[in-house]
Write an enzyme that holds these catalytic residues in place. Structure first.
Site, PDB file in Angstrom:
ATOM      1  N   THR B  98       0.802  -1.235   0.000  1.00  0.00           N
ATOM      2  CA  THR B  98       0.000   0.000   0.000  1.00  0.00           C
ATOM      3  C   THR B  98       0.835   1.286   0.000  1.00  0.00           C
ATOM      4  O   THR B  98       1.772   1.413   0.776  1.00  0.00           O
ATOM      5  CB  THR B  98      -0.916   0.012   1.244  1.00  0.00           C
ATOM      6  OG1 THR B  98      -1.611  -1.217   1.300  1.00  0.00           O
ATOM      7  CG2 THR B  98      -1.887   1.180   1.208  1.00  0.00           C
ATOM      8  N   GLU B 210      17.949   6.475  -2.671  1.00  0.00           N
ATOM      9  CA  GLU B 210      17.539   7.713  -3.328  1.00  0.00           C
ATOM     10  C   GLU B 210      17.624   8.846  -2.309  1.00  0.00           C
ATOM     11  O   GLU B 210      17.891   8.607  -1.131  1.00  0.00           O
ATOM     12  CB  GLU B 210      16.133   7.582  -3.911  1.00  0.00           C
ATOM     13  CG  GLU B 210      15.058   7.290  -2.879  1.00  0.00           C
ATOM     14  CD  GLU B 210      13.700   6.940  -3.508  1.00  0.00           C
ATOM     15  OE1 GLU B 210      13.656   6.418  -4.627  1.00  0.00           O
ATOM     16  OE2 GLU B 210      12.681   7.182  -2.841  1.00  0.00           O
ATOM     17  N   HIS B 248       8.072   9.691  -4.510  1.00  0.00           N
ATOM     18  CA  HIS B 248       7.978   8.972  -3.242  1.00  0.00           C
ATOM     19  C   HIS B 248       7.890   9.973  -2.086  1.00  0.00           C
ATOM     20  O   HIS B 248       8.609  10.965  -2.077  1.00  0.00           O
ATOM     21  CB  HIS B 248       9.217   8.090  -3.013  1.00  0.00           C
ATOM     22  CG  HIS B 248       9.335   6.966  -3.986  1.00  0.00           C
ATOM     23  ND1 HIS B 248      10.543   6.426  -4.362  1.00  0.00           N
ATOM     24  CD2 HIS B 248       8.393   6.270  -4.656  1.00  0.00           C
ATOM     25  CE1 HIS B 248      10.339   5.452  -5.227  1.00  0.00           C
ATOM     26  NE2 HIS B 248       9.047   5.339  -5.423  1.00  0.00           N
TER      27      HIS B 248
END
Lengths: 387, 291
Positions: B98, B210, B248
């Site tokens: 999720t 990242e 993100h």
């Protein structure tokens, strides 16, 4: 999501945290009236933009009469404010907050943030109120105290005592400070904030703690349980193309280069931007088209990329995992034909049916070039835009 | 060998009847994952795909099945409750796909995990896969091939890019784990680096990070102190501007913390082999292994 100072104070007021009386104004006339309504011997005129560092940039000024408030507001509204946090372009001031004055005895810095490392909530305090916390942290770290609060156990008296002692103020002020700390913690957790920064928190002549400024970042993901988050969105503060992209469910961020990028997945999108730079060009944007890169979605994405007039070429980089590359290729060709795309496009499709996809791209009759790999594609598009 | 999951892992799916849940459960079944049960409130006593029994709660499912891992597809607003349900049911491995769980909810989840033996992967991740044995997640199975490289990543498609290279280069993978792109995640890189170090099949680990946070820096300190196997690192987001969330929720440079250059510097200092761009990940692995 970022919100304005006046909205942040509204949230704090709803949690019984007192701020100075203030009125939001959209023009100089309103500012004149606001000054009269507040009837304070002195007022601050504060530019409402989504960026800190306003004071140094001339976005906070003092007025000593209604006429002065009117003239300051008149000059401020409509100008572009460039602060340390706005970037070169600055932000256009559309609203100002007229706020009553207060006698300031002491100034502190206080913030609440999410500490990613310890998965806790951190109170950060400094006795250097009004200064940028990054500066204080760099030059005089001993002037900063961080207290981590475990979400399950919550804020306890000993945490508050530790903070209070650090501030080095009179003991008689403890109850008021404890009350404020509890209210701030409750508002932070119950309203799903990612950051609550009060800089400065002032101690007034009447021995009251008052947040003179308030900056709040709300957790977008929590808007499902706070419908009011949507009312707090100010599209004027955002890049128009980003707003447009968001409305169609695309994740787009405008940058300064000239290679338009269309990628599936955020990590791959960033890596694509980086690789373009490595080959001597600069990305014009970040764009994650997501899992379903069908013709309609690709067409919307093309339109957004083309709205940026700096774009001289487009690099499409799709890793087809669950989505099949030939479907994506058909979507890309159909979308490009539909909008009559003229710009050079390098397409790199990898994954399921990548070979069929390459044939579709090559035989499309469009100005398309196949990239064999991420690096190859990035090199080809960079060479093209660099002439 | 591999880590955490293999062909004997019995998997539960929470949110099995939802759109995403049902689509990917079928893909996992195709891959050969032992999906023994599903949970969807008020859908108890039904069958998913005419084969997988669905229960209202994990407690009900546990009465009938041995469960080693759960795959969570429950929508963001309810996901934290489902994860904590799995923690309290003592499911050893919780994989949450999720995206969009509020951070405040994840702080509660972390509290629950801290008082338990359960290991959590995600949220906002592609999941975990042991090549040719068990897939718990949404990654394309066909790019994976049994081999000798462990893969850890904060990303989805960028991980597929790396895996595809490793497979094509003939290196193959042991287990690949997407640890999640959110600011607060179930487990950091270090949890899995430790397991890869102890796994006899894994010869090297690829770690794809990242911008945002300091997880890569902490991981590289661990690599320096505790790992003999080579770790190959890549960081996405060298061109990302500060203060912007790059897709993100966790990919944001804030207050000067979380830049790619700072991460790369620390990783290099701690002996991580750096892949300068994503196209040379497999090549860098080969160099690190003297192949």
């Amino acid at each position: 999501m970022d919100i304005h100072e006046y909205q942040a104070k509204e949230i704090l007021n709803n949690h019984n945290i007192k701020t100075l009386r203030s009125i939001l104004c959209r023009n100089s006339e309103e500012a004149y009236k606001a000054y009269q309504t507040l009837s304070s011997p002195v007022c601050a005129v504060k530019a409402q933009v989504h960026a800190g560092g306003r004071g140094k940039a001339g976005g906070v000024k003092i007025a000593k009469s209604a006429d002065e408030a009117k003239s300051i507001a008149g000059k401020m509204i409509g100008t572009t404010l460039v602060t340390a946090q706005t970037g070169k372009g600055g932000k256009i001031v559309r609203k100002v907050l007229i706020e009553e004055g207060a006698e300031i005895i002491k100034e502190f810095y206080l913030s609440l943030t999410i500490d990613r490392k310890t998965a806790s909530i951190a109170f950060v305090l400094s006795v250097e109120g009004g200064m940028e916390i990054e500066e204080v942290s760099k030059n005089t770290p001993e002037k900063i105290l961080t207290v981590s609060i475990n979400r399950g156990r919550g804020l306890k008296s000993f945490h508050i005592l530790k903070m209070f002692l650090f501030l080095g103020i009179e003991r008689t002020l403890y109850n008021d400070f404890a009350n404020l700390a509890n209210l701030l913690y409750d508002s932070f957790t119950s309203e799903d904030m990612s950051m609550l920064e009060i800089n400065p928190l002032i101690l007034t002549g009447a021995n009251a703690f008052i947040p003179l400024d308030a900056k709040i970042i709300l957790d977008d993901n929590a808007s499902i349980r706070h419908p009011y988050f949507n009312d707090f969105i100010d599209e004027d503060e955002e890049e128009p193309l980003e707003v447009k992209a968001k409305s169609v469910g695309l994740n787009y961020i405008k940058l300064d280069g000239n290679v338009g990028c269309m990628v599936n997945g955020a990590g791959l999108a960033m890596a694509t931007m980086d690789t373009i730079k490595e080959f001597g060009a600069m990305p014009a944007n970040f764009l994650d088209v997501g899992g379903t890169a069908d013709a309609k979605r690709v067409e919307t994405a093309f339109n957004i990329l083309l709205s940026d007039k700096n774009v001289k070429g487009i690099f499409i980089n799709i890793f087809g995992g669950i989505v099949k590359c030939d479907m994506v290729a058909e979507g890309v060709v159909a979308a490009a034909k539909n909008i009559g795309l003229k710009l050079p496009v390098v397409v790199r499709l990898e994954g399921t049916n990548a070979d069929i996809a390459a044939k579709i791209i090559e035989s499309s009759g469009m100005n398309f070039i196949v990239g064999e790999s991420l690096a190859d594609g990035a090199k080809k598009i960079s060479d093209i835009v660099n002439g | 060998m591999s880590i955490l999951v293999n062909k004997n892992t019995n998997v539960l799916v929470q949110g099995i009847t939802g759109k995403e849940g049902s689509f990917h459960t079928l893909k996992c079944l195709e891959y050969g994952t032992n999906i023994v049960a599903g949970v969807t409130p008020f859908k108890g006593k039904t069958l998913f795909n005419n084969s997988v029994p669905v229960y209202n709660t994990i407690a009900e499912a546990k009465k009938e099945h041995g469960i080693d891992a759960t795959m969570v597809f429950v929508p963001a607003g309810f996901a934290a409750s489902s994860i904590i349900e799995a923690v309290e049911a003592e499911i050893p491995l919780i994989v949450c796909i999720t995206e969009g769980i509020p951070v405040m909810d994840m702080l509660s989840v972390k509290d629950a995990l801290n008082c338990s033996e359960s290991i959590m992967i995600g949220p906002n991740c592609p999941g975990i896969i042991t090549a040719d044995e068990c897939k718990i997640g949404i990654m394309p199975g066909f790019i994976h091939k049994k081999g000798k490289i462990g893969v850890l990543s904060r990303s989805g498609t960028l991980t597929y890019e790396a895996v595809n290279q490793l497979t094509k280069a003939g290196l193959g993978e042991t287990t690949c784990i997407g640890i999640g792109g959110d600011p607060i995640i179930g487990s950091p890189f270090i949890t899995f680096l430790k397991m890869f170090e102890n796994d006899s099949e894994t010869k090297a680990v690829v770690m794809i990070g990242e911008i945002g946070g300091t997880a890569e820096e902490e991981a590289s300190e661990f690599v320096k102190k505790n790992m003999k196997k080579p770790v190959i690192g890549f960081i996405a987001g060298k061109t990302a501007p500060a203060g912007k969330r790059m897709g993100h929720a966790g990919a944001i440079i804030s207050g000067g913390v979380g830049t790619a250059s700072e991460k790369l510097k620390t990783m290099e200092k701690n002996g991580v082999f750096i892949a300068d761009n994503p196209s040379v990940i497999a090549e860098t692995v080969k160099k690190a292994l003297n192949l």
